[in-house]
Design a protein around this motif. Structure first.
Motif, mmCIF file in Angstrom:
data_model
loop_
_atom_site.group_PDB
_atom_site.id
_atom_site.type_symbol
_atom_site.label_atom_id
_atom_site.label_comp_id
_atom_site.label_asym_id
_atom_site.label_seq_id
_atom_site.Cartn_x
_atom_site.Cartn_y
_atom_site.Cartn_z
ATOM 1 N N GLU A 163 0.841 -1.197 0.000
ATOM 2 C CA GLU A 163 0.000 0.000 0.000
ATOM 3 C C GLU A 163 0.879 1.250 0.000
ATOM 4 O OE1 GLU A 163 -3.233 -0.307 2.729
ATOM 5 O OE2 GLU A 163 -3.684 1.848 2.614
ATOM 6 N N VAL A 164 0.451 2.229 -0.753
ATOM 7 C CA VAL A 164 1.241 3.446 -0.941
ATOM 8 C C VAL A 164 0.453 4.681 -0.522
ATOM 9 C CG1 VAL A 164 2.361 4.906 -2.690
ATOM 10 C CG2 VAL A 164 2.552 2.411 -2.838
ATOM 11 N N GLU A 165 1.109 5.591 0.163
ATOM 12 C CA GLU A 165 0.552 6.927 0.440
ATOM 13 C C GLU A 165 1.508 7.967 -0.134
ATOM 14 O OE1 GLU A 165 -2.029 8.189 2.653
ATOM 15 O OE2 GLU A 165 -2.686 6.401 3.751
ATOM 16 N N GLU A 166 0.955 9.081 -0.594
ATOM 17 C CA GLU A 166 1.789 10.158 -1.123
ATOM 18 C C GLU A 166 1.653 11.365 -0.198
ATOM 19 O OE1 GLU A 166 1.153 10.725 -5.246
ATOM 20 O OE2 GLU A 166 3.043 11.835 -5.461
ATOM 21 N N ARG A 167 2.727 11.709 0.466
ATOM 22 C CA ARG A 167 2.706 12.779 1.472
ATOM 23 C C ARG A 167 4.006 13.571 1.435
ATOM 24 N NH1 ARG A 167 -1.619 12.005 5.805
ATOM 25 N NH2 ARG A 167 -2.567 10.048 5.111
ATOM 26 N N GLY A 168 3.861 14.878 1.514
ATOM 27 C CA GLY A 168 5.050 15.733 1.650
ATOM 28 C C GLY A 168 6.008 15.624 0.484
ATOM 29 N N ALA B 119 5.485 3.652 1.520
ATOM 30 C CA ALA B 119 4.861 2.323 1.461
ATOM 31 C C ALA B 119 4.704 1.765 2.866
ATOM 32 C CB ALA B 119 5.733 1.370 0.651
ATOM 33 N N TYR B 120 3.679 0.954 3.004
ATOM 34 C CA TYR B 120 3.571 0.156 4.224
ATOM 35 C C TYR B 120 3.861 -1.286 3.832
ATOM 36 C CZ TYR B 120 2.022 -2.382 8.257
ATOM 37 O OH TYR B 120 1.995 -3.239 9.328
ATOM 38 N N MET B 121 4.926 -1.844 4.381
ATOM 39 C CA MET B 121 5.421 -3.148 3.955
ATOM 40 C C MET B 121 5.220 -4.227 5.018
ATOM 41 S SD MET B 121 8.936 -1.648 2.185
ATOM 42 C CE MET B 121 9.562 -3.219 1.590
ATOM 43 N N GLY B 122 4.381 -3.940 6.002
ATOM 44 C CA GLY B 122 4.167 -4.913 7.073
ATOM 45 C C GLY B 122 2.857 -5.654 6.931
ATOM 46 N N PRO B 123 2.497 -6.418 7.962
ATOM 47 C CA PRO B 123 1.236 -7.174 7.914
ATOM 48 C C PRO B 123 0.040 -6.207 7.941
ATOM 49 C CG PRO B 123 2.304 -7.386 10.063
ATOM 50 C CD PRO B 123 3.257 -6.633 9.198
ATOM 51 N N PRO B 124 -0.967 -6.482 7.113
ATOM 52 C CA PRO B 124 -2.101 -5.541 6.993
ATOM 53 C C PRO B 124 -2.736 -5.209 8.335
ATOM 54 C CG PRO B 124 -2.245 -7.241 5.325
ATOM 55 C CD PRO B 124 -1.097 -7.620 6.210
ATOM 56 N N GLU B 125 -2.856 -6.202 9.203
ATOM 57 C CA GLU B 125 -3.566 -5.956 10.461
ATOM 58 C C GLU B 125 -2.821 -4.995 11.376
ATOM 59 O OE1 GLU B 125 -2.252 -8.701 9.404
ATOM 60 O OE2 GLU B 125 -0.977 -9.600 10.951
ATOM 61 N N ALA B 126 -1.545 -4.774 11.119
ATOM 62 C CA ALA B 126 -0.771 -3.882 11.993
ATOM 63 C C ALA B 126 -0.567 -2.503 11.371
ATOM 64 C CB ALA B 126 0.581 -4.526 12.305
ATOM 65 N N LYS B 127 -1.234 -2.233 10.244
ATOM 66 C CA LYS B 127 -0.969 -0.976 9.520
ATOM 67 C C LYS B 127 -1.287 0.243 10.382
ATOM 68 C CE LYS B 127 -3.563 0.729 6.286
ATOM 69 N NZ LYS B 127 -4.348 0.893 5.067
ATOM 70 N N PRO B 128 -0.314 1.147 10.600
ATOM 71 C CA PRO B 128 -0.560 2.325 11.437
ATOM 72 C C PRO B 128 -1.162 3.486 10.647
ATOM 73 C CG PRO B 128 1.743 2.265 10.821
ATOM 74 C CD PRO B 128 1.088 1.083 10.140
ATOM 75 N N THR B 129 -1.846 4.346 11.371
ATOM 76 C CA THR B 129 -2.243 5.638 10.809
ATOM 77 C C THR B 129 -0.978 6.400 10.422
ATOM 78 O OG1 THR B 129 -4.152 5.661 12.265
ATOM 79 C CG2 THR B 129 -3.453 7.785 11.352
ATOM 80 N N PHE B 130 -1.066 7.166 9.355
ATOM 81 C CA PHE B 130 0.119 7.910 8.917
ATOM 82 C C PHE B 130 0.487 8.931 9.985
ATOM 83 C CE2 PHE B 130 2.932 10.522 6.480
ATOM 84 C CZ PHE B 130 3.506 9.630 5.583
ATOM 85 N N THR C 184 -5.649 16.763 5.949
ATOM 86 C CA THR C 184 -4.500 17.011 5.088
ATOM 87 C C THR C 184 -4.868 17.305 3.639
ATOM 88 O OG1 THR C 184 -4.309 14.658 4.679
ATOM 89 C CG2 THR C 184 -3.001 15.566 6.479
ATOM 90 N N GLU C 185 -6.119 17.427 3.354
ATOM 91 C CA GLU C 185 -6.479 17.672 1.946
ATOM 92 C C GLU C 185 -5.891 18.991 1.460
ATOM 93 O OE1 GLU C 185 -10.638 16.486 0.684
ATOM 94 O OE2 GLU C 185 -10.732 16.310 2.864
ATOM 95 N N GLY C 186 -5.453 18.982 0.227
ATOM 96 C CA GLY C 186 -4.948 20.217 -0.358
ATOM 97 C C GLY C 186 -3.503 20.545 0.013
ATOM 98 N N VAL C 187 -2.852 19.691 0.761
ATOM 99 C CA VAL C 187 -1.465 19.981 1.127
ATOM 100 C C VAL C 187 -0.485 19.291 0.185
ATOM 101 C CG1 VAL C 187 -2.148 20.302 3.535
ATOM 102 C CG2 VAL C 187 -1.243 18.090 2.783
ATOM 103 N N ALA C 188 0.748 19.458 0.471
ATOM 104 C CA ALA C 188 1.816 18.957 -0.408
ATOM 105 C C ALA C 188 1.654 17.480 -0.735
ATOM 106 C CB ALA C 188 3.167 19.159 0.292
ATOM 107 N N SER C 189 1.859 17.147 -1.962
ATOM 108 C CA SER C 189 1.843 15.735 -2.360
ATOM 109 C C SER C 189 2.802 15.542 -3.497
ATOM 110 C CB SER C 189 0.448 15.292 -2.768
ATOM 111 O OG SER C 189 0.092 15.918 -3.978
#
Lengths: 446, 446, 446
Positions: free
Chosen positions: A124-129, A134-145, A441-446
């Motif tokens: 899973e990928v997020e685009e921030r700043g 990427a989050y490369m761990g087990p899905p159940e442990a995925k943290p909030t950004f 965070t909408e509208g901020v740097a990406s």
């Protein structure tokens, strides 16, 4: 000094290693956004903690990070065509979306059912700043950004870059947290103030002769550590003018972020994130941000040319002065003008960190009081890795708001403790400031 | 032919190996003096027998050879500042003198006592004959510096150089002792005398068509060996004009020095010393000396451009014609003018020695009578290594005056034995001449 | 999909491996004739299936292929002088003929008897079709040279080249037998027919828009296999104009030859032979022949510049567009004009085959119906390797006439089976044509 076993644990981040498992509990930058600049841009090879991957941005702008080998015959999808919301293998045309699903299999008649059984490993990928995480761990442990400040500001207020470092991540990170070495490694030695400040011109203290002089004159700063949920505050105190202390305070944020100690109120902040490519090299993601005003074009040009944490790099983000060319050391410059003869704060750091070996041998060290930040960093990450191996999830991953911290420089009367310095400057001993929640965070740097 | 075990013993010189232990009983050149040209010159990386070291010349001109990793955090002292009689680490300023003592620790308040507990591994250094020599063995076994002639002459009478060789030390040394190969490897094949001698212009015999012709015409010289306390005399006899013998006599001196067989009375002597970098490469230190007169400027220019044992090298002492570029072999030249098509006696040697492999496999050889010198060399060094492993110190290390020997070329009536040839020429069957004692070396080349 | 054990067996060809043993039962090209262009030409380094060798052509034009280390002292005979019907070692002049016999030993007086005991390992060589072929197996199993058509034609009717491929032989060979991928890997994507055909200009179908269109429009050809004594016919059927089928039929000939499926009657044939250098790279020998007419000068220039199986190579036969430079991929070209953005059919093949890894991992594949040729190839060679390990000699080696086959393209009404297509075109279901016997090869290409 570490045992051999702890040194191995600290430095190895491949799949299945304790530190690699810890790292995979956090969001990990793997590219700058500008490396996939537009929909259907060319795919890019990525190597993170020993894993070979390929990244692509699809027609709708979404980014995929997937294993590179096509499940059909093992051809590498890096050579694929990025077209119409998917990456198509150049060998026989199998096509995959950003989540790794096979969406076309043109060489197989009536392949619809077969297609459903085929899936690429994907993260899973997020685009921030201005970066891709990427989050490369087990899905159940995925943290909030996490509420890392530069990821929550408008793009105008942020400058990002990256640089290759040709050694293990941990010694590079330690170099970033060790603020004592500024008095040596980054120091000018010129006799005249004018030449002195010219030699210092790529350090952020460059316009402040006074600060540099304090650092030069006091090479044995006293350290205080304050722990918090996301990491540690590392405060180094030097003698300033009589009766006053010059504080340089940095942050380490789990598991691999560090903020520099330079910023006085109103000045820009700098930070770095150390991402292992493998155990012998890493990408360092570098960021400068100013919550109060945009970064100017002149500043951007200055940073891009090598300033503070930002290195002078080529078009592939390889530092111009690097291991292969002895950092273009100038021994005459070293004799007369600077401690190292190497141009650039970042390059001086890289040289000395690389020189510790591909993986520093911490079993032979002789640490002293100025190494307190390094020692606490090791305790923190080794402790978290061991705890996770024992089943305890890392506290920092579950505390995204705890990342909303700042740090920097200050001048105080002697005897003011670090906690008070931080509280006066930021409103909290840990540097926590009143942050917008990551949801807004909408509208901020990406 | 050697057994696999003996081949291993002959060629491995890392710490703890039998041959490495033997080598460490002798003074070992590790740099030319000109590589540390002045007080406080830039430090230099050194690698000797697999050990990584750093060398520096301090403010008073003394040379240190120390382990490269700073005991504090393991940064490499190669990057250090060489200032005020010590090398200062660029990371946090710890400073060391030429004997490895820590003499400053500026980041540690009141560090004077801590400082005394810190010491770099260091080796004792002597500067002789335009070279820097280290003793890397146990202090109690340190030998008196041997009476190697070029180290005892005024600088004006000596020319030194070095060259990288990309193979194991032993096969390079054997090539230097094997004087039979001149009839092939170094030979011109041109029909005309003028072109023939032009092709031979980088060999020391170049002005002597007669000598070259004898070597060309007699490709199976007869060998005699004379042993002495420091090594062996290797005499090769070829047919000269009717009734006469052309002798070419070389010296091998323990554990890794060889003198060439060219010099007739009054002519300059050449020698080489093979110093392993690791088991796959070595530095060859080359020297020319004339006890009777200075080496002229014209001769120095000729040697520096590649002549006799001296190779044509770049500014890092890497031969211009080397393994990576096939020694710039010219196959047309090989067909019509020279046996190899490669320019330079030293380069021809390097090519054929490198071609034996990174480490020559001596288990598959088929030796003949002209290999007698090579066989005796192996017996001598293997015997000494085995004896030392059994507790017997090498005789040569305890016999510094036995190194005061010479050798060269001679023409005698047939049937004069080697011992008589040597006695007539030098006054002794072993080539021993009446040498000044090593104590009287003040004012000579350094 | 193969088991790990079968993948190892398929891909490893060093001495003593099952596949290496099988390969050594057949004649193996190791150089183009033009690499040893004339009597006494410079010797050439050869590496075949992990064996280092040296090849030379003697004064009478015979070619030797021998082990490179001189038995005397192990110097490499590559540096030797090729003179008067033998290769003379540059070290001490030992000389060897093309059969490896020592024919001179000038440094050994009366060496005649000693000489007889010395012999280099050597392989028998045949020169056919502009190539040099070695037999590297046991003498008693040596096969008659097979009736490979291009080796039996006049030189005027043949064009040969070679190219380095930087991956294991088997995946490169599979790429050559997999004719389904033309619809993707080699396809243009331009909208206009003119630009489309320009993009296809290095493919042999370039003058035939119709054929290319059929391949583009039908990306899931139906395969039929016909086995014969020397290998297999692989027929791929695509939909042509209504009611018609476009056949592309290739040949695999044991153990490492493949013919392309392009040739319509009268057109030139192309083939490739994959010869392992080691397990991570191979030389691909490429040949174009026309039994009916000479290859023109214009065609030769076109092929030499990169066309069909022939790559665009440098003077050492290294493809200009290769692994080290990402095949000079042009991502804009890939977006708008071709499936890969890489210029050249051969280079597109190389890229995708190299991208499978140094050795493709066949344990993770997901094969489909278009991979039938690949599957049959693996069965054939693995079966023969296992049979030989069990004592059964390969049938193909004993059937030299079975190599006299052809293949190519055809358009037939739908529902005509492959065997009939082959019989109509060539007179036999296996492509066997009425060949001259290999005995009548005098005066043909060499």
């Amino acid at each position: 000094m570490l045992s051999f076993a702890d040194n191995e644990m600290l430095t190895r981040t491949g799949e299945g290693t304790p530190m690699g498992t810890l790292f995979r509990r956090f969001w990990t930058p793997f590219l700058l956004s500008q490396e996939l600049p537009e929909p259907d841009a060319p795919p890019v090879r990525v190597r993170v903690m020993g894993e070979d991957l390929v990244a692509f941005r699809d027609t709708r702008g979404r980014v995929g990070l997937v294993e590179p080998q096509c499940p059909h015959r093992g051809a590498n999808l890096f050579w694929g065509r990025n077209e119409d919301n998917g990456l198509r293998c150049a060998f026989h045309g199998w096509k995959f979306d950003v989540e790794g699903r096979c969406v076309d299999m043109p060489c197989v008649p009536n392949g619809a059912n077969y297609m459903k059984t085929i899936r690429l490993k994907s993260y899973e990928v997020e685009e921030r700043g201005g970066m891709l995480w990427a989050y490369m761990g087990p899905p159940e442990a995925k943290p909030t950004f996490p509420a890392i400040e530069f990821t929550m500001l408008p793009a105008s207020h942020v400058f990002v870059s990256k640089k290759l470092q040709e050694c293990n991540w941990a010694q590079a990170c330690e170099g970033g947290l060790d603020t004592a070495h500024f008095s040596y490694l980054h120091m000018a030695v010129s006799a005249s103030e004018e030449e002195f400040m010219k030699t210092m011109s790529r350090a952020d203290a460059s316009q402040q002769f006074q600060r540099v002089k304090w650092m030069k004159d006091d090479g044995a700063p006293r350290f205080t550590i304050i722990a918090h949920d996301a990491g540690i505050v590392i405060g180094g105190a030097r003698t300033a003018d009589p009766g006053n202390t010059y504080w340089r305070i940095s942050q380490f944020l789990m598991p691999n972020h560090g903020y520099t100690p330079n910023a006085f109120p109103g000045e820009s902040y700098h930070g770095q994130t150390w991402i292992p490519i493998d155990d012998h090299s890493c990408w360092i993601y570098c960021y400068t941000w100013n919550p109060e005003r945009p970064i100017t074009e002149a500043e951007r040009r200055k940073y891009a040319g090598g300033f503070a944490v930002h290195a002078e790099v080529d078009e592939k983000w390889i530092p111009i002065r690097n291991r292969s060319n002895d950092y273009l050391i100038d021994r005459v410059e070293q004799k007369h003008r600077s401690f190292t003869g190497i141009t650039g704060v970042s390059e001086q750091d890289a040289c000395i960190q690389d020189s510790q070996g591909w993986i520093a041998d911490r079993t032979r060290e002789h640490l002293g009081p100025t190494d307190m930040g390094v020692v606490q960093f090791r305790k923190l990450v080794l402790g978290a890795a061991k705890a996770l191996a024992g089943g305890e999830e890392p506290k920092a991953a579950g505390a995204p708001q705890a990342y909303a911290v700042r740090c920097g420089g200050a001048i105080t009367p002697d005897a003011v403790p670090l906690a008070d310095v931080m509280t006066q400057r930021f409103g909290s001993p840990t540097g926590r400031y009143d942050a917008p929640s990551p949801q807004s965070t909408e509208g901020v740097a990406s």
